[in-house]
Design a protein around this motif. Structure first.
Motif: not given
Length: 538
Positions: A133-150
């Protein structure tokens, strides 16, 4: 040029040059890169084995290699699916494979740690994480890839946690029903086409090899090919919907027969004859008038007389599903005509409290007076907010109501408790009977909205039946959307249409001016409140 690993298609020589297909892969690569450049979300809906994951990672690796100070994050269901050194299916294994098979003189000085790939020459990095649930919270990224998100259970939390991390999130998945954040994010993008976000469909018909011999099924008009036919023979209908057809509804183990629902919609589905609301006396709950309003909550598939009343030569039933009134899900009513077994009324309001809904429902039930003049035979779900609702119905003095029974016994007798009580067994029995009624056209439901909602009911892993949104019940974005409420009200309506009516004895009417009469009026006034509007209780 780069290399790819494909042991399924080439078992004897799985390492081969990745020669992209111009028809869809070149276009997709450019769209992914453009999403990063312009800072927008993109959602890739794909058939299995279209190379979508490889394409996203290729763009990330290319920018990591040739662009300065790029920061990327890749996420999948578990940490092992992100980075496990001996697993070719994990994301970092694919990145390592791309780098390993590049000419050595092209590779930069780099640091490779667990869940980290750093380009020491230009400061670019790729990091990994699992989809908590908290994945990626904080910091800044150019892009994020969320695989098999369903497949992500906490998808809605991740959407909220990552929104401020980057302007470019690449969501990628095959469909897995409608009760997940991937489907809802797709719907948001499609319903708000502002040009900033886009959906990239990668259907098998785009693939030159898979689409050889393409033809269309004469009955369903769905595209097929010899490759598709071979895959369909190896898979269940749900797998075909999920892995091949990109069908969000068909990828669930649906409870209702979709063909029967489509046939009901085609033959009987139609827009309501009237839309609006009724106005009634706040104290007596007696009908005053019906007012047309295209945005009203009350939809009718019947005509009213010059006084705004339903046909008087019928007998009516009324089913209700009660919500809390906080905006999460709507409270719903379904009215049925006992003579024709047709649905004639539908009401939905997510902002009406159980207390006020009880008064509104009683007013509707009395308005549906019918030939007997007793009003509609009324049934509602008694669980949860249904308790408060039921107390309101009783306090209002309405008695043409359903009393709970033990439907597992042969000698079914009513109890002293009003309303229908939902348990896993009774819910399964209720929906099973309703499914049969629709399939055999015993109950004519003209509401296209309600029939479509049936398609979202699926078998649960525990063997029960739930609306697909129940899998994501913590979804804070679900405000006001349907979670099967119309279907439950419709099923309860049919339950009463097919049953012999059991009516409680009519209570003795208090003499006007007596203590009992004054107490009853005080209870009704307290329930109604001093500030709510008579018209529609909205």
């Amino acid at each position: 040029m780069t290399w790819t690993y494909s042991p399924k298609e080439h078992p004897t020589s799985p390492i081969l040059p990745m020669m992209t297909w111009p028809q869809f892969q070149d276009v997709t690569l450019m769209e992914i890169n453009d999403s990063i450049e312009t800072g927008r979300d993109s959602l890739i809906v794909k058939t299995r084995d279209m190379g979508a994951t490889w394409m996203v990672l290729l763009v990330y690796e290319w920018r990591w290699r040739f662009k300065n100070l790029q920061t990327f994050k890749v996420l999948s269901m578990t940490e092992d699916e992100v980075d496990k050194s001996d697993d070719p299916d994990c994301l970092f294994w694919k990145l390592d494979f791309i780098i390993k098979n590049m000419p050595s003189w092209m590779n930069p000085a780099m640091t490779r740690n667990h869940l980290l790939l750093s380009n020491e020459d230009n400061g670019s990095t790729i990091v990994g994480d699992s989809t908590t649930g908290d994945a990626g919270r904080g910091g800044r990224k150019t892009s994020m890839f969320l695989d098999e998100f369903a497949s992500v259970v906490e998808g809605q939390k991740i959407l909220a946690a990552t929104a401020d991390v980057t302007n470019c999130r690449i969501f990628c998945s095959t469909p897995k029903g409608t009760g997940n954040a991937f489907y809802k994010r797709r719907q948001q993008i499609l319903q708000n086409p502002d040009g900033r976000e886009n959906v990239i469909p990668l259907h098998w018909t785009l693939h030159p090899e898979k689409s050889k011999g393409l033809y269309f099924d004469p009955d369903t008009q769905k595209p097929r090919s010899p490759w598709y036919d071979g895959e369909a023979r190896r898979r269940s209908p749900q797998e075909v919907g999920q892995e091949l057809d990109m069908d969000f509804l068909g990828s669930d183990y649906q409870y209702f027969n979709v063909a029967a629902l489509d046939d009901m919609t085609k033959v009987y589905g139609r827009n309501p004859a009237l839309v609006g609301d009724i106005e009634f006396d706040a104290l007596t709950l007696e009908f005053k008038r019906f007012t047309k309003d295209n945005n009203g909550p009350l939809r009718l598939w019947m005509n009213l007389d010059v006084y705004g009343k339903p046909p008087a030569d019928r007998e009516y039933v009324l089913g209700a599903d009660i919500a809390t009134g906080t905006g999460a899900t709507p409270s719903t009513l379904c009215g049925g005509d006992r003579k024709t077994s047709e649905k004639i009324l539908e009401y939905a309001n997510s902002r009406i409290s159980p207390e006020k809904f009880a008064l509104y429902a009683v007013a509707i039930a009395r308005w549906l007076a019918g030939a007997s003049g007793r009003g509609a035979n009324f049934i509602w779900e008694a669980n949860g907010p249904g308790r408060i609702f039921g107390q309101g119905v009783i306090t209002a003095g309405y008695r043409n109501i359903y009393y709970r029974t033990d439907e597992r016994r042969l000698n079914v007798k009513p109890t002293d408790f009003p309303g229908w009580w939902a348990t896993p067994d009774t819910k399964l029995a209720l929906l099973g009977e309703y499914r049969r009624a629709l399939g055999e056209k015993l109950f004519i439901n003209r509401s296209i909205l309600a029939l479509e909602e049936c398609k979202a009911f699926i078998y649960s892993p525990q063997g029960g039946v739930n609306h697909s949104s129940a899998q994501n019940s913590s979804d804070p974005s679900a405000s006001g959307e349907n979670h099967g409420d119309h279907v439950i009200a419709d099923a309860l309506c049919w339950h009463q249409l097919r049953e012999k009516v059991v009516v409680a004895p009519v209570p003795q009417v208090a003499v006007e001016g007596s203590i009992a009469w004054r107490r009853m009026k005080r209870r009704m006034t307290d329930a109604a409140g001093k500030s709510w509007k008579t018209y529609g209780l909205r």
